[in-house]
Design an enzyme around this catalytic site. Structure first.
Site, PDB file in Angstrom:
ATOM      1  N   GLU A  97       7.643   1.407   5.178  1.00 14.86           N
ATOM      2  CA  GLU A  97       7.014   0.373   6.107  1.00 14.86           C
ATOM      3  C   GLU A  97       7.312  -0.984   5.327  1.00 14.86           C
ATOM      4  O   GLU A  97       7.131  -1.154   4.203  1.00 14.86           O
ATOM      5  CB  GLU A  97       5.744   0.691   6.128  1.00 14.86           C
ATOM      6  CG  GLU A  97       5.038  -0.419   7.098  1.00 14.86           C
ATOM      7  CD  GLU A  97       3.290   0.043   7.280  1.00 14.86           C
ATOM      8  OE1 GLU A  97       2.834   0.846   6.402  1.00 14.86           O
ATOM      9  OE2 GLU A  97       2.539  -0.753   7.692  1.00 14.86           O
ATOM     10  N   HIS A 146       0.861  -1.119   0.010  1.00 20.82           N
ATOM     11  CA  HIS A 146      -0.162  -0.045  -0.053  1.00 20.82           C
ATOM     12  C   HIS A 146       0.801   1.125   0.124  1.00 20.82           C
ATOM     13  O   HIS A 146       2.157   1.177   0.241  1.00 20.82           O
ATOM     14  CB  HIS A 146      -0.924   0.098   1.253  1.00 20.82           C
ATOM     15  CG  HIS A 146      -0.367   0.029   2.470  1.00 20.82           C
ATOM     16  ND1 HIS A 146      -0.160  -0.977   3.285  1.00 20.82           N
ATOM     17  CD2 HIS A 146       0.052   0.996   3.231  1.00 20.82           C
ATOM     18  CE1 HIS A 146       0.421  -0.485   4.525  1.00 20.82           C
ATOM     19  NE2 HIS A 146       0.362   0.481   4.590  1.00 20.82           N
ATOM     20  N   HIS A 167       3.966   7.388   3.508  1.00 18.61           N
ATOM     21  CA  HIS A 167       4.843   6.183   3.257  1.00 18.61           C
ATOM     22  C   HIS A 167       4.260   5.285   2.345  1.00 18.61           C
ATOM     23  O   HIS A 167       3.299   5.454   1.793  1.00 18.61           O
ATOM     24  CB  HIS A 167       4.850   5.511   4.646  1.00 18.61           C
ATOM     25  CG  HIS A 167       3.383   4.841   5.119  1.00 18.61           C
ATOM     26  ND1 HIS A 167       2.652   5.610   5.785  1.00 18.61           N
ATOM     27  CD2 HIS A 167       3.240   3.557   5.080  1.00 18.61           C
ATOM     28  CE1 HIS A 167       1.598   4.747   6.205  1.00 18.61           C
ATOM     29  NE2 HIS A 167       1.929   3.388   5.599  1.00 18.61           N
TER      30      HIS A 167
HETATM   31 CO    CO Z   1       0.899   1.727   6.091  1.00 18.45          CO
END
Ligand code: CO
Length: 149
Positions: free
Chosen positions: A136, A8, A87
């Site tokens: 991440e 994502h 992010h």
């Molecule tokens: Co995230």
């Protein structure tokens, strides 16, 4: 370390409701997950699906809105009041192996490995060590149930 799929892109927003309208009315998105509070990270989260090709999994937009006055994304939104990309998140098959890999390269890891929005272990890497991207790293779900709803 084995790099997995782009799971994502995290997008900070002052209003998940407003962002949902944007993704629906401007971008044509049709699949929205129920927003939920991720207390451990001080954010409210809503996943928006983008379709994959040939029946393969698409990726998602993770809308994040501050939860409470001490939210870690509060300062980010003060700098970017209308919201901004926050992010990127990549999957890996083994989170412990990935952590050792990045530590071995001297990359700064922000806090402990913890359970992320998809219920699997995650950690974040400092953007200054990652070509400017807050990154991440997320262990792939063992059962591929996220993408069928
Ligand atoms: Co995230």
């Amino acid at each position: 370390m084995k790099l997995g799929r782009l799971n994502h892109i995290g997008v900070a927003t002052p209003s998940i409701a407003e962002s949902i309208r944007h993704y629906r009315d401007v971008m044509g998105a049709i699949s929205f997950h129920e927003p939920f509070d991720l207390e451990a990270q001080g954010v409210k989260v809503c996943f928006v699906d983008t379709p994959g090709t040939n029946g393969m999994n698409g990726t998602q937009i993770e809308l994040i809105e501050p939860l409470g006055p001490d939210s870690p994304i509060k300062a980010f939104l003060e700098k970017n009041p209308s919201g901004a990309q926050h992010h990127i998140c990549f999957e890996v098959p083994d989170i412990a192996e990935a952590r050792t890999h990045f530590e071995g390269l001297g990359k700064r890891i922000l806090g402990p490995t913890r359970i992320g929005a998809h219920g699997t272990p995650i950690f974040f890497l400092h953007p200054k060590d990652m070509m400017g991207q807050l990154t991440e790293i997320m262990e792939s779900p063992k059962e591929n149930t996220l993408w069928t709803s």
